[in-house]
Every structure is written in C-alpha cells, then in structure tokens.
Design a protein around this motif. Structure first.
Motif: not given
Length: 195
Positions: A9-14, A23-33, A42-43, A55-61
């Motif tokens: 999971f990724v913990l970030t700003a809501g 939730v469940g309808d927002s898919h995307g990509k994030i870039v690691l360092t 979006l979980y 706060l928001a929690i993203l689930k890593i797929e």
C-alpha cells in the motif's frame, strides 16, 4: 506518499483524489524514486477539510514492493521533523545537482531523489503544524509526502501550507495529518499495520 503495509500500500494525501471517480474506480501509476512505474488503485480515502481528514490509501496492484518496513510514531510538539518530497517539482539528480522532475516516460533512466524540508512541530490537533527551519517553503509538490521524526519513523502525511503576510514579511507553516494519535487509528487497521 510512503509505502506501508508490507510493500502492498501507499499512504498519501486524500485531496489528491477528491475529484476522482472513487474507491475501486481510480486506477493509475506512480513512480518510485528508483524510476520504476507501478500500478495502483485507490483503496481507501478520507477527505473532509473541515475535520482535518486528508488521507488516502493506494493498493499496489503489482507484486509487493520490496522496501524496509516503516515504523510509525506519535508526533510531539517541539519535535524536529523531515518532510521528503519534490518541492516545486524539483529533486536531487544522480550527479548531486537539483533538477526539475522528468516526464514519467523518462523516469526509468532519469529518476530523482526527493528533497528534504526540515521543520519543528509547533502544535498538534487534527493536524500537525510545522514551522520550516531549513529549506524552502513548498508552495506545490509536497502533498502526500512523508513527515519523519529524527528516528526515521513516520509521524504524518503532508497536506498543505499556510502563508501569512504582514509588514514584516511572510511566515509559512506546513500542515500534516498525524498517522497516530492518542485514539484508535482505523486507517492502519485497513492495511494490517501495527504501531
């Protein structure tokens, strides 16, 4: 954001997701360092600016990301904290110079490390109020960034900045949502993380 929950999971700003379908309808990509792109969904999201919830929690797929576990701690007034992020879209390049963030298509070969903002906690209520001590006040680019204590423990997630102007100049305070408070922390139970 910060990777938690065993790399799942990724913990970030809501507020970053307030205009998304949900939730469940927002898919995307994030870039690691490291420059690696990972798929996320979006979980869970808690956003209500009037109550300080952001706060928001993203689930890593993909497979869990291999990172050291993040220990969480309760923030304390007077504590020195470090906020890691891409202030005004700038980061630290491989050659040690500060550079503007690359487009996502270029990240695999040109990734940037986050910059550090040092501050001191002035007060804590629904949000942690941080006075910048070293570094520039970030007008954009830090939303969702981890706020760490001197031991490297996560104490909050950066959500916004307040700028006050008067005859004597400008004063900035940074705000973060605490990850642990004196009460129960339901977000942590959603990802199976202990504190």
């Amino acid at each position: 954001g910060v990777i938690v929950g065993g790399g799942r999971f990724v913990l970030t700003a809501g507020h970053l997701f307030r205009d998304r379908p949900g939730v469940g309808d927002s898919h995307g990509k994030i870039v690691l360092t490291t420059g690696q792109l990972i798929d996320v969904d979006l979980y869970h999201m808690e956003y209500d600016s009037s109550k300080g919830m952001d706060l928001a929690i993203l689930k890593i797929e993909t497979a869990p990301v291999s990172v050291p576990p993040v220990e969480m701690a309760e923030a304390r007034v007077g504590q020195t904290v470090f906020t890691l992020g891409y202030i005004e879209s700038f980061g630290l390049g491989r050659d040690g110079t500060i550079q503007e963030n690359m487009p996502i298509s270029d990240t695999a070969n040109n990734y940037l490390e986050p910059l550090v903002q040092v501050g001191r906690i002035q007060s804590i209520s629904e949000r942690i109020v941080i006075k910048p001590v070293v570094g520039c006040a970030a007008l954009v680019g830090l939303s969702g960034a981890p706020v760490l204590d001197e031991g490297g423990r996560l104490v909050g997630i950066f959500v916004d900045l307040n700028r006050r102007r008067d005859r004597e100049g400008e004063e900035y305070t940074m705000h973060a949502v605490p990850v642990i408070t004196g009460r129960e922390v339901p977000v942590l139970s959603l990802i199976g993380q202990q504190h």
